[in-house]
Design a protein around this motif. Sequence first.
Motif, PDB file in Angstrom:
ATOM      1  N   ALA A  70      10.927   3.430   5.488  1.00  0.00           N
ATOM      2  CA  ALA A  70      10.922   1.987   5.293  1.00  0.00           C
ATOM      3  C   ALA A  70       9.493   1.504   5.112  1.00  0.00           C
ATOM      4  O   ALA A  70       8.621   1.786   5.935  1.00  0.00           O
ATOM      5  CB  ALA A  70      11.572   1.285   6.486  1.00  0.00           C
ATOM      6  N   PHE A  71       9.241   0.796   4.015  1.00  0.00           N
ATOM      7  CA  PHE A  71       7.916   0.251   3.755  1.00  0.00           C
ATOM      8  C   PHE A  71       7.779  -1.126   4.403  1.00  0.00           C
ATOM      9  O   PHE A  71       8.756  -1.754   4.804  1.00  0.00           O
ATOM     10  CB  PHE A  71       7.659   0.152   2.253  1.00  0.00           C
ATOM     11  CG  PHE A  71       7.525   1.492   1.558  1.00  0.00           C
ATOM     12  CD1 PHE A  71       7.427   2.673   2.280  1.00  0.00           C
ATOM     13  CD2 PHE A  71       7.490   1.572   0.169  1.00  0.00           C
ATOM     14  CE1 PHE A  71       7.299   3.901   1.653  1.00  0.00           C
ATOM     15  CE2 PHE A  71       7.356   2.796  -0.471  1.00  0.00           C
ATOM     16  CZ  PHE A  71       7.261   3.961   0.267  1.00  0.00           C
ATOM     17  N   SER A  72       6.549  -1.612   4.464  1.00  0.00           N
ATOM     18  CA  SER A  72       6.235  -2.817   5.239  1.00  0.00           C
ATOM     19  C   SER A  72       6.873  -4.087   4.679  1.00  0.00           C
ATOM     20  O   SER A  72       7.129  -5.028   5.433  1.00  0.00           O
ATOM     21  CB  SER A  72       4.718  -3.007   5.324  1.00  0.00           C
ATOM     22  OG  SER A  72       4.139  -3.098   4.028  1.00  0.00           O
ATOM     23  N   LYS A  73       7.148  -4.138   3.391  1.00  0.00           N
ATOM     24  CA  LYS A  73       7.701  -5.361   2.808  1.00  0.00           C
ATOM     25  C   LYS A  73       9.208  -5.277   2.567  1.00  0.00           C
ATOM     26  O   LYS A  73       9.764  -6.047   1.787  1.00  0.00           O
ATOM     27  CB  LYS A  73       6.963  -5.701   1.505  1.00  0.00           C
ATOM     28  CG  LYS A  73       5.520  -6.127   1.738  1.00  0.00           C
ATOM     29  CD  LYS A  73       4.885  -6.718   0.489  1.00  0.00           C
ATOM     30  CE  LYS A  73       3.494  -7.233   0.752  1.00  0.00           C
ATOM     31  NZ  LYS A  73       2.876  -7.848  -0.446  1.00  0.00           N
ATOM     32  N   GLY A  74       9.855  -4.344   3.260  1.00  0.00           N
ATOM     33  CA  GLY A  74      11.303  -4.293   3.190  1.00  0.00           C
ATOM     34  C   GLY A  74      11.869  -3.321   2.174  1.00  0.00           C
ATOM     35  O   GLY A  74      13.085  -3.170   2.080  1.00  0.00           O
ATOM     36  N   VAL A  75      11.005  -2.663   1.411  1.00  0.00           N
ATOM     37  CA  VAL A  75      11.462  -1.647   0.461  1.00  0.00           C
ATOM     38  C   VAL A  75      11.717  -0.348   1.221  1.00  0.00           C
ATOM     39  O   VAL A  75      10.980  -0.005   2.142  1.00  0.00           O
ATOM     40  CB  VAL A  75      10.397  -1.418  -0.637  1.00  0.00           C
ATOM     41  CG1 VAL A  75      10.803  -0.281  -1.569  1.00  0.00           C
ATOM     42  CG2 VAL A  75      10.172  -2.705  -1.421  1.00  0.00           C
ATOM     43  N   ASP A 127       0.832  -1.207   0.000  1.00  0.00           N
ATOM     44  CA  ASP A 127       0.000   0.000   0.000  1.00  0.00           C
ATOM     45  C   ASP A 127       0.866   1.257   0.000  1.00  0.00           C
ATOM     46  O   ASP A 127       0.515   2.254  -0.629  1.00  0.00           O
ATOM     47  CB  ASP A 127      -0.922   0.007   1.225  1.00  0.00           C
ATOM     48  CG  ASP A 127      -2.024  -1.034   1.131  1.00  0.00           C
ATOM     49  OD1 ASP A 127      -2.290  -1.520   0.011  1.00  0.00           O
ATOM     50  OD2 ASP A 127      -2.613  -1.368   2.171  1.00  0.00           O
ATOM     51  N   GLU A 128       2.002   1.202   0.714  1.00  0.00           N
ATOM     52  CA  GLU A 128       2.891   2.371   0.748  1.00  0.00           C
ATOM     53  C   GLU A 128       3.467   2.680  -0.639  1.00  0.00           C
ATOM     54  O   GLU A 128       3.554   3.845  -1.048  1.00  0.00           O
ATOM     55  CB  GLU A 128       4.063   2.134   1.716  1.00  0.00           C
ATOM     56  CG  GLU A 128       3.637   1.935   3.165  1.00  0.00           C
ATOM     57  CD  GLU A 128       3.766   0.489   3.571  1.00  0.00           C
ATOM     58  OE1 GLU A 128       4.334   0.235   4.648  1.00  0.00           O
ATOM     59  OE2 GLU A 128       3.335  -0.391   2.789  1.00  0.00           O
TER      60      GLU A 128
END
Length: 208
Positions: free
Chosen positions: A177-182, A40-41
């Motif tokens: 920092a996004f939730s999936k490590g990006v 979503d981010e």
Amino acid sequence: MLKEESQSMSAQRTLAATLFMSLDGVVESPEKWSFPFWSDETQEFKLAEVRATGALLLGRVTYEGFAAAWPSRKDTDGFADRFNNIPKFVASKTLRTLEWNNSHLIKGDLATEVSKLKQQGGQDIVIHGSPTLIRSLLEHNLIDEYRLLVYPLVLGHGKRLFDEASQAKLKLAESEAFSKGVVKLVYKQADTTHESKTRQSDNPRRDR
């Protein structure tokens, strides 16, 4: 909204490069490795970016890939419609005709023509992908922002954003920092004016 209004009134447009990049700097073919990390981010970032974009600036390879993929796409957020309709300026010495809607071939000296586009005022001009184009403009100090989504991958091979000849002095403007490590990193041109003045004050001229 305030950002868009201020940009539309600005005397000079921001030229930004936006890329998906692996940890080892690879930016080639992100459609092959980035989707498992979509979140979503990421969606919110890219949607806000395209809404603040007044024009695209693309190299030949990126343009041909986009022109083949985007005209048939639709989405509920209006991303595809926006992407398909905004002006697109293409840097290529081999293309003669551009079939994607609202596409324009840059003629003449690249740096000169891009400078003219920046002087027109309006919303951001955004380079997607196109590492060769970015490196060409880098040496002329024309790119104001680098918007990088860095993925937790080491790919080992593929085209990289910078090469051994690339040089730039930048400052970190945003990081998240996004939730999936990006990780989102936004760099802007460093202001060297103050540094130059500091060096001059540290080394005052002496009368001879």
